[in-house]
Design a protein around this motif. Structure first.
Motif, mmCIF file in Angstrom:
data_model
loop_
_atom_site.group_PDB
_atom_site.id
_atom_site.type_symbol
_atom_site.label_atom_id
_atom_site.label_comp_id
_atom_site.label_asym_id
_atom_site.label_seq_id
_atom_site.Cartn_x
_atom_site.Cartn_y
_atom_site.Cartn_z
ATOM 1 N N LEU A 1 5.855 14.789 -7.162
ATOM 2 C CA LEU A 1 4.531 14.935 -6.560
ATOM 3 C C LEU A 1 3.434 14.988 -7.619
ATOM 4 C CD1 LEU A 1 2.733 15.438 -4.069
ATOM 5 C CD2 LEU A 1 3.322 17.868 -4.242
ATOM 6 N N ALA A 2 3.647 15.752 -8.676
ATOM 7 C CA ALA A 2 2.628 15.915 -9.721
ATOM 8 C C ALA A 2 3.269 15.684 -11.083
ATOM 9 C CB ALA A 2 1.999 17.304 -9.654
ATOM 10 N N ALA B 1 -1.469 12.580 -2.218
ATOM 11 C CA ALA B 1 -0.328 11.735 -1.853
ATOM 12 C C ALA B 1 -0.352 11.361 -0.375
ATOM 13 C CB ALA B 1 0.977 12.459 -2.182
ATOM 14 N N ARG B 2 -1.356 11.862 0.350
ATOM 15 C CA ARG B 2 -1.526 11.601 1.780
ATOM 16 C C ARG B 2 -0.347 12.120 2.596
ATOM 17 N NH1 ARG B 2 -4.458 5.595 2.054
ATOM 18 N NH2 ARG B 2 -6.235 6.166 0.722
ATOM 19 N N ALA B 3 0.130 13.284 2.195
ATOM 20 C CA ALA B 3 1.206 13.927 2.946
ATOM 21 C C ALA B 3 0.652 14.507 4.243
ATOM 22 C CB ALA B 3 1.855 15.027 2.111
ATOM 23 N N ASP B 4 1.468 14.468 5.268
ATOM 24 C CA ASP B 4 1.083 15.067 6.549
ATOM 25 C C ASP B 4 1.416 16.551 6.592
ATOM 26 O OD1 ASP B 4 0.333 12.497 7.786
ATOM 27 O OD2 ASP B 4 2.488 12.070 7.610
ATOM 28 N N VAL B 5 2.454 16.936 5.850
ATOM 29 C CA VAL B 5 2.900 18.331 5.797
ATOM 30 C C VAL B 5 3.215 18.669 4.349
ATOM 31 C CG1 VAL B 5 4.664 19.996 6.526
ATOM 32 C CG2 VAL B 5 3.871 18.261 8.135
ATOM 33 N N GLY C 1 7.858 16.747 -13.770
ATOM 34 C CA GLY C 1 6.677 17.248 -13.087
ATOM 35 C C GLY C 1 7.050 18.162 -11.939
ATOM 36 N N SER C 2 6.066 18.533 -11.147
ATOM 37 C CA SER C 2 6.237 19.546 -10.110
ATOM 38 C C SER C 2 6.298 18.923 -8.723
ATOM 39 C CB SER C 2 5.072 20.535 -10.145
ATOM 40 O OG SER C 2 4.960 21.153 -11.406
ATOM 41 N N PHE D 1 -0.199 25.739 -5.815
ATOM 42 C CA PHE D 1 -1.026 25.047 -6.810
ATOM 43 C C PHE D 1 -0.961 23.530 -6.651
ATOM 44 C CE2 PHE D 1 3.188 25.297 -8.546
ATOM 45 C CZ PHE D 1 3.363 24.161 -9.299
ATOM 46 N N LEU D 2 -0.042 23.043 -5.810
ATOM 47 C CA LEU D 2 0.134 21.606 -5.625
ATOM 48 C C LEU D 2 -0.544 21.075 -4.369
ATOM 49 C CD1 LEU D 2 3.911 21.231 -6.593
ATOM 50 C CD2 LEU D 2 1.936 20.502 -7.938
ATOM 51 N N LEU D 3 -1.336 21.893 -3.685
ATOM 52 C CA LEU D 3 -1.942 21.441 -2.437
ATOM 53 C C LEU D 3 -2.779 20.178 -2.635
ATOM 54 C CD1 LEU D 3 -2.561 21.771 0.552
ATOM 55 C CD2 LEU D 3 -4.437 23.318 -0.073
#
Length: 373
Positions: free
Chosen positions: A125-126, A306-310, A247-248, A298-300
């Motif tokens: 993700l990051a 990333a256009r995540a829905d959840v 990464g995270s 911290f990853l919100l």
């Protein structure tokens, strides 16, 4: 097989260089030279877990969470951390933790959650930047001497073995160009080409490769050993590129979109949850899912990018839920619940070593949080 062999194997998978600065991963208690009788894998190390290890003839406990997170000034049993350490030492049980270094690798903790949820096209993700270096060096070609035939490939093979040339799903990656090198050795030199004290020219291949920065010493040692020159010309550059393998968190897609309520039921079932704390539903289908084991608030912004829905994680505070702002659903599933399957991840990796002793999952539920249902 000794404890140091197991720790080396674990750290080839989740290098200690990838742990966060505040962390305390690695061998916390124990003699690296002791022969391993068995390994007990757990999320947390408690006194009961140490006792379980003793009963099952395991003299090494591999945990996700370090039992010693801050410095200990005394060991007199005044708290659970000191009691665990004392009990482990008395019973000759070594304690090892793979924590944020295991969080920060592709295939690590968050990827295990993604696997449990059946996500596809999973990626970090990051990704972290400035974790890579580029090596440039110069190797003579056979145009100078027949014995230099294959020298370039020999140097590259040695560098690949040392860990260079990995780019995502590809390995043995390099770039080369031909050129002319110039040099003059002093009176103490023993040049592989030409004569000392004379200006020389050589047809050379310029080789460029990238590698994880923490492997710098290993890579340079391999270069010097494999290179035919007495003095090896090279230079190193720290890259600002993101390392897609470090990464995270993780993000991926469900095979098919689900309604929000169906997804929450699916999440509860797949992760064996008692409860899910979540923000308001948005009335939109769920397809892309971001995850982070443990405290991942911290990853919100990365989940949003990333256009995540959840976004599934743990340890969200009351006011932090407002940050969703109807742009995403935050689903807090609990710290223990988000990471408990890390035990399976570690066990599977150790069993791939074809070791001859038991690698056992702890039977003890170490979750300090209880729910009244």
């Amino acid at each position: 097989m000794k404890i140091k062999d197991i720790t080396a194997y674990l750290e080839a998978w989740a290098p200690l260089a990838y742990q966060e600065s505040y962390d305390n991963a690695g061998l916390i208690v124990g003699d690296p030279g002791v022969t391993v009788t068995g390994i007990l894998v757990t999320l947390d190390i408690t006194e009961a877990v140490v006792e379980e290890a003793v009963q099952k003839n395991c003299n090494l406990i591999v945990a996700h969470h370090p039992i010693v997170f801050r410095g200990l000034k005394k060991l007199n049993g005044r708290n659970y951390v000191e009691r665990v350490v004392i009990k482990a030492i008395k019973n000759d049980v070594a304690l090892y933790a793979a924590h944020t270094n295991l969080d920060n690798i592709a295939g690590g903790v968050s990827f295990k959650i993604a696997q449990k949820l059946g996500l596809e096209n999973v990626r970090i993700l990051a990704p972290k930047s400035e974790m890579l270096m580029k090596l440039v060096t110069f190797v003579p070609t056979e145009q100078e001497k027949p014995e230099f035939r294959g020298a370039t490939q020999a140097v590259l093979d040695a560098l690949y073995e040392a860990g260079v040339g990995q780019i995502g799903k590809y390995d043995r990656c390099s770039f080369r160009t031909e050129g002319t090198g110039t040099f003059r050795g002093n009176t103490d030199s023993n040049p592989a080409l030409g004569e000392a004290g004379q200006d020389e020219q050589a047809h050379e291949n310029r080789i460029e490769v990238i590698f994880p920065a923490y492997r710098q010493n290993t890579v340079l040692a391999a270069l010097r050993k494999a290179h035919p020159y007495e003095e090896v010309a090279y230079y190193l550059t720290t890259l600002v590129n993101e390392n897609q393998e470090v990464g995270s968190g993780a993000v991926g897609d469900l095979p098919e979109a689900l309604s929000e309520t169906d997804f929450l039921a699916y999440l509860k079932n797949r992760m064996n949850l008692s409860v899910i704390r979540h923000t308001a539903l948005r009335g939109q289908p769920v397809r892309r899912v971001a995850v982070c084991g443990g405290a991942g608030g911290f990853l919100l912004n990365d989940a949003l990018a990333a256009r995540a829905d959840v976004f599934i994680t743990a340890d969200y505070k009351y006011h932090e839920f407002f940050d969703a702002d109807n742009r995403i659903i935050i689903a807090d599933i609990g710290h223990y619940e988000s990471e408990v399957f890390t035990k399976e991840l570690i066990q599977q990796y150790l069993l791939e070593k074809m070791i001859t002793f038991a690698v056992i999952l702890s039977d003890i539920d170490t979750n300090p949080v209880q729910y009244y249902l």
